[in-house]
Design an enzyme around this catalytic site. Structure first.
Site, PDB file in Angstrom:
ATOM      1  N   CYS A  49       0.790  -1.235   0.000  1.00  0.00           N
ATOM      2  CA  CYS A  49       0.000   0.000   0.000  1.00  0.00           C
ATOM      3  C   CYS A  49       0.823   1.285   0.000  1.00  0.00           C
ATOM      4  CB  CYS A  49      -0.891   0.072   1.235  1.00  0.00           C
ATOM      5  SG  CYS A  49      -2.009  -1.301   1.393  1.00  0.00           S
ATOM      6  N   HIS A  72      -3.194   6.510   4.188  1.00  0.00           N
ATOM      7  CA  HIS A  72      -2.055   5.643   4.527  1.00  0.00           C
ATOM      8  C   HIS A  72      -0.705   6.212   4.089  1.00  0.00           C
ATOM      9  CE1 HIS A  72      -0.906   1.155   5.370  1.00  0.00           C
ATOM     10  NE2 HIS A  72      -0.396   2.003   6.231  1.00  0.00           N
TER      11      HIS A  72
END
Ligand SMILES: *[C@@H]1O[C@H](CO)[C@@H](O)[C@H](O)[C@H]1NC(C)=O
Ligand SMILES: *[C@@H]1O[C@H](CO)[C@@H](O)[C@H](O)[C@H]1NC(C)=O
Ligand SMILES: *[C@@H]1O[C@H](CO)[C@@H](O)[C@H](O)[C@H]1NC(C)=O
Length: 595
Positions: free
Chosen positions: A81, A142
């Site tokens: 990610c 994130h």
């Protein structure tokens, strides 16, 4: 007098004429397209109907593909990610912004860490904002929050060009649902827990011995033992046991609005916010990045989807995600924006093979015929993802592009369409419009570099005039157990040290003829073998020479860019922790009546 009346009527006539031509009196209509970018978390390319799945129902995604262009060789710049999303929003390999790691931790683990997308980086949102676009991020970020103190928000989406943010500054992960296994440094947690236990047992034993008067135990032994016990417990308990409170939060712009976040209503709230953003900005160029929490574990479902698919909780979650994509398409279409909106669908990297258990079964994505998955930077399954563009009236319906393309291509494509011609930094993506519109048939990506953490894992070469796609692997992950096709013992593969096997000469495949990377080429089987090694070595050298002269130069770290994924930047610090109410009692719920 007569002259001025003439002048006035001439001016009036001119004004009327101009108004008739432009459609809107007095101002020119802004024809630049809107963008709705939809990214799914951990979705595999083999999970989608139009990519060959015949048991999962994804009619809405399939419809986008049939009304637009489907990319079959769409590649994420990293298999996890944080680095993949960094490359996506900046249009450059994550190594250029220091968002890569030398060791085992390759994604941000705590919202209370100081690492994140450096404030000096530029995202496509920032560029579009400068071009007058209204920009919004709904969903997962994130890429960090704070640098030095709570609320400085140096890495926050608002700082990086998104004028509106609603969603998860962190990510969805198992710790968000009590009762699931922890996703964060589970072995370290166990060690710390055992240490605290051991110290506690020691302390109680010494106390008993003293109370019972068996031996004379000095207080000088008790006090440090007691303090050590408290310290060990605090170090283990505070950051790890409270992970749900620390990481699973919702923010609206700069405010924490829910802590810990409620998963049951998360899907509908993200969808509602995304739809609201589109409706509110319908008459002005906008960029919406809808970064979904699906299909990451813990696989929450709304009741409408629970138990409906043929693939358990994973399938239910995936079909719910498809429904959300359908709702977004419907919103764009019903506002009459389809002809002026570029819609994009993708995943941040491949599905997580090792995510499964005996109760739920499959919990991670399916990468179809491709080898490997999430966290594997070289194997195709870790990086080949779905890529669909729809822009009715501009892109031909049903076109399929098999050429190599990258998620990093979005940045230059968006800039081009927003008519941003200002100079920029070294980019690694290319404007996709010529390929999407069929003006050219070859991709500009002759070479692509596949990173695993900070390490160059493999290089892809698409030689001019040839269909071949050669992939040269410098190392491959060591599967555990051996031959298992994934790293089941550690739950994810790692990119360094004893976790990989180095290959010299490198392993070479032609994924045009052997997409599953099962038959390595040799001098005997491939006449271009020597040329492949030579060309890719040259390309690597050239690529690496571009990594040094960065504007973010700080010679204390790799390639002149401060590393953002070092232990000291990753670990939790109380003074950086986003929190609603008074720290450390962070707890609040979104006020739903306000919306
Ligand atoms: C379809 O997707 C499911 C869920 O990921 C997977 O288990 C199945 O193997 C896929 N089927 C095909 C034909 O790829
Ligand atoms: C969109 O474009 C198509 C093809 O150019 C055209 O037929 C259609 O009427 C347009 N729709 C709208 C709502 O403008
Ligand atoms: C929620 O917002 C509404 C409207 O602003 C307000 O009247 C109400 O008092 C708020 N409720 C809470 C619990 O804060």
């Amino acid at each position: 007098m007569l002259f001025s009346m003439y002048a006035m009527s001439a001016a009036l006539l001119l004004w009327l004429l101009l108004a008739a031509v432009s459609g809107v009196p007095g101002e020119e209509v802004d024809k630049r397209p809107n963008f709705v970018l939809m990214m799914v978390d951990d979705l595999g390319i083999g999970d989608i109907g139009c990519y060959g799945n015949d048991t999962i129902r994804t009619p809405n995604i399939d419809r986008l593909a049939s009304e637009g262009v489907k990319l079959t060789q769409h590649i994420a710049a990293a298999p996890l990610c944080t680095p993949s999303r960094t490359a996506f929003v900046t249009g450059r390999y994550a190594i250029r912004s220091g968002m890569v790691s030398e060791g085992r931790v390759q994604v941000l683990l705590f919202l209370g860490g100081s690492g994140g997308l450096p404030p000096g980086e530029t995202t496509f949102a920032k560029r579009l904002q400068q071009q007058g676009y209204t920009t919004g991020l709904v969903g997962k970020w994130h890429l960090g929050v704070n640098c030095e103190r709570r609320g400085d928000h140096c890495h926050h989406p608002n700082q990086h060009g998104f004028s509106y943010f609603y969603g998860l500054p962190f990510t969805l992960f198992n710790d968000c649902l009590p009762g699931e296994n922890s996703d964060v440094l589970a072995d370290l947690q166990h060690t710390l827990k055992d240490l605290s236990m051991l110290l506690a047992v020691g302390l109680i034993t010494v106390l008993c011995v003293r109370v019972c008067g068996l031996f004379e135990v000095s207080l000088w032994l008790l006090v440090p033992l007691f303090l050590l016990c408290i310290l060990a417990t605090a170090v283990w308990y505070v950051p790890f046991v409270l992970l749900q409170t620390w990481n699973c939060i919702l923010m609206r712009n700069q405010d924490v609005i829910e802590q810990p976040m409620e998963l049951d209503t998360l899907s509908e709230r993200l969808l509602r916010e995304a739809q609201h953003f589109v409706k509110k900005n319908a008459d002005h160029p906008f960029l919406l990045f809808l970064s979904l929490a699906h299909v990451h574990t813990p696989l929450f479902n709304t009741p409408d989807f629970a138990g409906k698919s043929r693939h358990g909780r994973y399938g239910d979650n995936l079909e719910e995600m498809d429904w959300i994509i359908g709702k977004m398409t419907e919103t764009v279409d019903s506002l009459g924006l389809a002809n002026n909106t570029l819609m994009y669908f993708t995943s941040d990297h491949g599905g997580h093979l090792e995510s499964a258990d005996s109760v739920v079964g499959q919990k991670g994505g399916w990468n179809g015929i491709y080898k490997g998955g999430k966290a594997m930077g070289g194997w195709e399954g870790g990086i080949r993802v779905p890529g669909i563009f729809r822009w009715t009236g501009r892109l031909a319906a049903g076109r399929v592009v098999d050429e190599p393309t990258s998620l990093m291509d979005l940045y230059p494509t968006l800039k081009y369409l927003a008519k941003d011609t200002q100079p920029d930094r070294q980019l690694d993506g290319y404007n996709l419009m010529p390929l999407l519109e069929g003006e050219v048939v070859r991709s500009e990506h002759e070479f692509m570099f596949h990173y695993c953490g900070i390490y160059l894992n493999a290089v892809r070469w698409h030689p001019p005039g040839s269909d071949s796609i050669f992939k040269v692997h410098f190392f491959t992950p060591n599967f555990s157990p051996p031959g298992a096709g994934g790293c089941y013992d550690t739950k994810v593969c790692l990119c360094h040290g004893e976790h990989v096997t180095n290959h010299n000469p490198p392993l070479v495949y032609d994924i045009f003829n052997d997409p599953s990377e099962s038959r390595p080429l040799t001098l005997d089987t491939e006449q271009r073998y020597a040329e492949i090694l030579e060309q890719t070595a040259k390309a690597v050298e050239k690529h690496q020479s571009t990594l040094t002269d960065e504007e973010l130069s700080d010679n204390t770290a790799q390639h002149g860019v401060p590393g953002q994924m070092t232990w000291d930047k990753i670990l939790w610090r109380p003074w950086l922790q986003p929190c609603c109410g008074s720290f450390p009692f962070c707890r609040c719920k979104e006020n739903m009546t306000q919306v």
